[in-house]
Design a protein around this motif. Sequence first.
Motif, PDB file in Angstrom:
ATOM      1  N   ALA A  83     -19.363   8.794  18.268  1.00  0.00           N
ATOM      2  CA  ALA A  83     -20.207   8.898  17.084  1.00  0.00           C
ATOM      3  C   ALA A  83     -19.379   8.788  15.809  1.00  0.00           C
ATOM      4  CB  ALA A  83     -20.975  10.223  17.102  1.00  0.00           C
ATOM      5  N   GLY A  84     -18.168   9.341  15.830  1.00  0.00           N
ATOM      6  CA  GLY A  84     -17.308   9.280  14.658  1.00  0.00           C
ATOM      7  C   GLY A  84     -16.841   7.878  14.340  1.00  0.00           C
ATOM      8  N   SER A  85     -16.903   6.987  15.334  1.00  0.00           N
ATOM      9  CA  SER A  85     -16.453   5.615  15.111  1.00  0.00           C
ATOM     10  C   SER A  85     -17.566   4.704  14.606  1.00  0.00           C
ATOM     11  CB  SER A  85     -15.882   5.038  16.411  1.00  0.00           C
ATOM     12  OG  SER A  85     -16.904   4.890  17.383  1.00  0.00           O
ATOM     13  N   VAL A  86     -18.771   5.268  14.432  1.00  0.00           N
ATOM     14  CA  VAL A  86     -19.887   4.473  13.914  1.00  0.00           C
ATOM     15  C   VAL A  86     -19.640   4.198  12.436  1.00  0.00           C
ATOM     16  CG1 VAL A  86     -22.353   4.433  13.411  1.00  0.00           C
ATOM     17  CG2 VAL A  86     -21.545   5.371  15.581  1.00  0.00           C
ATOM     18  N   GLY A  87     -19.368   2.958  12.110  1.00  0.00           N
ATOM     19  CA  GLY A  87     -19.072   2.595  10.728  1.00  0.00           C
ATOM     20  C   GLY A  87     -20.207   1.844  10.076  1.00  0.00           C
ATOM     21  N   GLU A  88     -19.933   1.251   8.909  1.00  0.00           N
ATOM     22  CA  GLU A  88     -20.953   0.549   8.148  1.00  0.00           C
ATOM     23  C   GLU A  88     -21.550  -0.608   8.947  1.00  0.00           C
ATOM     24  OE1 GLU A  88     -19.615  -0.709   4.355  1.00  0.00           O
ATOM     25  OE2 GLU A  88     -19.071   1.314   3.669  1.00  0.00           O
ATOM     26  N   SER A  89     -20.731  -1.313   9.697  1.00  0.00           N
ATOM     27  CA  SER A  89     -21.237  -2.467  10.448  1.00  0.00           C
ATOM     28  C   SER A  89     -22.220  -2.030  11.530  1.00  0.00           C
ATOM     29  CB  SER A  89     -20.085  -3.247  11.076  1.00  0.00           C
ATOM     30  OG  SER A  89     -19.360  -2.443  11.992  1.00  0.00           O
ATOM     31  N   MET A  90     -21.931  -0.886  12.183  1.00  0.00           N
ATOM     32  CA  MET A  90     -22.841  -0.397  13.215  1.00  0.00           C
ATOM     33  C   MET A  90     -24.146   0.083  12.600  1.00  0.00           C
ATOM     34  SD  MET A  90     -23.509   0.036  16.358  1.00  0.00           S
ATOM     35  CE  MET A  90     -21.941  -0.139  17.219  1.00  0.00           C
ATOM     36  N   VAL A  91     -24.069   0.791  11.471  1.00  0.00           N
ATOM     37  CA  VAL A  91     -25.290   1.237  10.785  1.00  0.00           C
ATOM     38  C   VAL A  91     -26.121   0.030  10.362  1.00  0.00           C
ATOM     39  CG1 VAL A  91     -26.201   2.419   8.753  1.00  0.00           C
ATOM     40  CG2 VAL A  91     -24.313   3.433  10.040  1.00  0.00           C
ATOM     41  N   LYS A  92     -25.458  -1.015   9.868  1.00  0.00           N
ATOM     42  CA  LYS A  92     -26.176  -2.231   9.496  1.00  0.00           C
ATOM     43  C   LYS A  92     -26.867  -2.841  10.711  1.00  0.00           C
ATOM     44  CE  LYS A  92     -25.673  -6.734   7.249  1.00  0.00           C
ATOM     45  NZ  LYS A  92     -26.474  -7.431   8.277  1.00  0.00           N
ATOM     46  N   THR A  93     -26.199  -2.800  11.858  1.00  0.00           N
ATOM     47  CA  THR A  93     -26.813  -3.313  13.086  1.00  0.00           C
ATOM     48  C   THR A  93     -28.057  -2.505  13.445  1.00  0.00           C
ATOM     49  OG1 THR A  93     -24.675  -4.068  13.927  1.00  0.00           O
ATOM     50  CG2 THR A  93     -26.433  -3.765  15.543  1.00  0.00           C
ATOM     51  N   PHE A  94     -27.972  -1.180  13.310  1.00  0.00           N
ATOM     52  CA  PHE A  94     -29.144  -0.338  13.560  1.00  0.00           C
ATOM     53  C   PHE A  94     -30.293  -0.730  12.626  1.00  0.00           C
ATOM     54  CE2 PHE A  94     -26.294   3.287  15.221  1.00  0.00           C
ATOM     55  CZ  PHE A  94     -26.642   3.037  16.537  1.00  0.00           C
ATOM     56  N   ASN A  95     -29.986  -0.882  11.343  1.00  0.00           N
ATOM     57  CA  ASN A  95     -31.031  -1.206  10.369  1.00  0.00           C
ATOM     58  C   ASN A  95     -31.604  -2.602  10.595  1.00  0.00           C
ATOM     59  OD1 ASN A  95     -31.032   1.244   8.939  1.00  0.00           O
ATOM     60  ND2 ASN A  95     -29.274   0.615   7.715  1.00  0.00           N
ATOM     61  N   ASP A  96     -30.754  -3.530  10.979  1.00  0.00           N
ATOM     62  CA  ASP A  96     -31.233  -4.879  11.283  1.00  0.00           C
ATOM     63  C   ASP A  96     -32.178  -4.855  12.485  1.00  0.00           C
ATOM     64  OD1 ASP A  96     -29.764  -5.920   9.208  1.00  0.00           O
ATOM     65  OD2 ASP A  96     -28.132  -6.688  10.473  1.00  0.00           O
ATOM     66  N   GLN A  97     -31.853  -4.021  13.465  1.00  0.00           N
ATOM     67  CA  GLN A  97     -32.726  -3.899  14.633  1.00  0.00           C
ATOM     68  C   GLN A  97     -34.077  -3.308  14.241  1.00  0.00           C
ATOM     69  OE1 GLN A  97     -32.358  -5.070  17.548  1.00  0.00           O
ATOM     70  NE2 GLN A  97     -33.934  -4.050  18.752  1.00  0.00           N
ATOM     71  N   THR A  98     -34.065  -2.299  13.369  1.00  0.00           N
ATOM     72  CA  THR A  98     -35.322  -1.727  12.886  1.00  0.00           C
ATOM     73  C   THR A  98     -36.150  -2.784  12.173  1.00  0.00           C
ATOM     74  OG1 THR A  98     -34.334   0.472  12.632  1.00  0.00           O
ATOM     75  CG2 THR A  98     -36.348   0.042  11.405  1.00  0.00           C
ATOM     76  N   GLU A  99     -35.497  -3.582  11.334  1.00  0.00           N
ATOM     77  CA  GLU A  99     -36.218  -4.609  10.577  1.00  0.00           C
ATOM     78  C   GLU A  99     -36.806  -5.663  11.512  1.00  0.00           C
ATOM     79  OE1 GLU A  99     -37.778  -6.220   7.080  1.00  0.00           O
ATOM     80  OE2 GLU A  99     -36.882  -4.269   7.535  1.00  0.00           O
ATOM     81  N   ARG A 156     -41.214  -5.215  -1.516  1.00  0.00           N
ATOM     82  CA  ARG A 156     -40.221  -4.335  -0.916  1.00  0.00           C
ATOM     83  C   ARG A 156     -39.398  -3.669  -2.009  1.00  0.00           C
ATOM     84  NH1 ARG A 156     -39.205  -5.928   4.406  1.00  0.00           N
ATOM     85  NH2 ARG A 156     -38.432  -3.826   4.747  1.00  0.00           N
ATOM     86  N   ASP A 157     -39.042  -2.432  -1.761  1.00  0.00           N
ATOM     87  CA  ASP A 157     -38.199  -1.683  -2.678  1.00  0.00           C
ATOM     88  C   ASP A 157     -36.816  -1.564  -2.033  1.00  0.00           C
ATOM     89  OD1 ASP A 157     -36.880   0.466  -4.070  1.00  0.00           O
ATOM     90  OD2 ASP A 157     -38.819   1.053  -4.871  1.00  0.00           O
ATOM     91  N   PRO A 158     -35.732  -1.925  -2.719  1.00  0.00           N
ATOM     92  CA  PRO A 158     -34.411  -1.854  -2.090  1.00  0.00           C
ATOM     93  C   PRO A 158     -34.041  -0.452  -1.631  1.00  0.00           C
ATOM     94  CG  PRO A 158     -34.229  -2.199  -4.470  1.00  0.00           C
ATOM     95  CD  PRO A 158     -35.657  -2.420  -4.099  1.00  0.00           C
ATOM     96  N   ASP A 159     -34.663   0.571  -2.231  1.00  0.00           N
ATOM     97  CA  ASP A 159     -34.385   1.952  -1.826  1.00  0.00           C
ATOM     98  C   ASP A 159     -35.401   2.488  -0.824  1.00  0.00           C
ATOM     99  OD1 ASP A 159     -32.163   2.175  -3.551  1.00  0.00           O
ATOM    100  OD2 ASP A 159     -33.500   2.554  -5.249  1.00  0.00           O
ATOM    101  N   MET A 160     -36.415   1.673  -0.460  1.00  0.00           N
ATOM    102  CA  MET A 160     -37.494   2.183   0.393  1.00  0.00           C
ATOM    103  C   MET A 160     -38.071   1.027   1.200  1.00  0.00           C
ATOM    104  SD  MET A 160     -38.887   5.285   0.679  1.00  0.00           S
ATOM    105  CE  MET A 160     -39.077   5.233   2.442  1.00  0.00           C
ATOM    106  N   LEU A 161     -37.272   0.493   2.141  1.00  0.00           N
ATOM    107  CA  LEU A 161     -37.673  -0.693   2.884  1.00  0.00           C
ATOM    108  C   LEU A 161     -38.827  -0.428   3.838  1.00  0.00           C
ATOM    109  CD1 LEU A 161     -34.189  -2.279   3.700  1.00  0.00           C
ATOM    110  CD2 LEU A 161     -35.814  -2.964   1.937  1.00  0.00           C
TER     111      LEU A 161
END
Length: 376
Positions: free
Chosen positions: A98-114, A277-282
């Motif tokens: 979990a500590g190794s989850v960086g910005e790229s992994m979070v972006k992957t999570f968000n891309d999957q949600t989108e 879309r709101d950049p702060d509230m996708l």
Amino acid sequence: MSTGLRSARTARGWSQERLVREIEQYARRNVTDVASTASLRVYVSEWENGKRTISDRYAAILRKLLGVIDRELRDTEPAPAAQSADGYDELLSRIDAAGSVGESMVKTFNDQTELLRTMDRQMGAAGLIDQMTGHLAALEDALNFAVLPSARRPVALALAGASTLAAWQAIDSGAVERAWRHYELAKRAARDAETPMYLAHAMAEQAYVLCEAGRPGLAVELVRDAQRTVGQSGSARLRAWLYAAEAEVCAHAGMPDDCRRALDAAEANIPPGPEDRDPDMLSIFLNGVHLARWRGNVLALLGDGDAVTSLYGALERMDPTFVRARAGMHTDLAQAHLTRAEYDDAHTHLRQARLLASRTGSVRQRRRVDMLSARL
């Protein structure tokens, strides 16, 4: 007896014979083997009567067709995880991961949600049930074992957005208890991420569960609490969305004056232009066209004849990829025409709504269609 399978099937308005046909069509689309028609008829009957256990292979098909999770399908509670006598190595391994989850992994999570949001908007939630379940599990796991706030906050924010989407999909599938639990998860994640906007959004959407459960007064209180939670710190688009949500639940609660005041406040806050879309509230889609549709829905609930004008204007300008929303709009138009005793027009829109609700697997819209059809 599998009351879960029977409940999910009847919520869709499907007979056992229709379920057999859907299984066969799924098998043809996905080039997979299933039993013969005669055998499937026996299987469905025996699954529902507790004479046969649903195998994992058929459970995977049924989850996608009916939009339910495994526990709902089989009427079982998840088994508790096995605990070893000394689990420190496993714990530390998860903490390190979990500590190794960086910005790229979070972006992957968000891309999957989108991606899941886009697919849901166009095709409905039922076929995405396994993907969404796995996506939430991965996000929860990453958050549960993240130690420092700097690691927790971005993952928590991603989980808040994914959980509200999963909750709305559950509402659409008729799984209200699952929806409630997802909203509770979204609120916890939003608090962990220290994001009042996402917390307010989850609270206001959760009010819909209360409203559809027959507690519209309590739903009004929850939406107003959401407004107080975000205050003036939220974006103008979010404030407009919260006012529109307040208007809708006020209409259900029989509070027409409060409803109209909230509609006016939504109109006053919505930013101009086509951007939705709101950049702060996708998690929110809202512009003037969406708000016109929402206004028409609320006016139809109030029995106001002006609903028809607002809804037709929004229908002409609506993005055609919002398939489930179009089903809702046709249902709203049917309700508005019924109020005006224009039964032929109401019947036309109910037919369109039923077709679109069937296409997206929307149990929620189908229930509305059935209730309005009973008035014709």
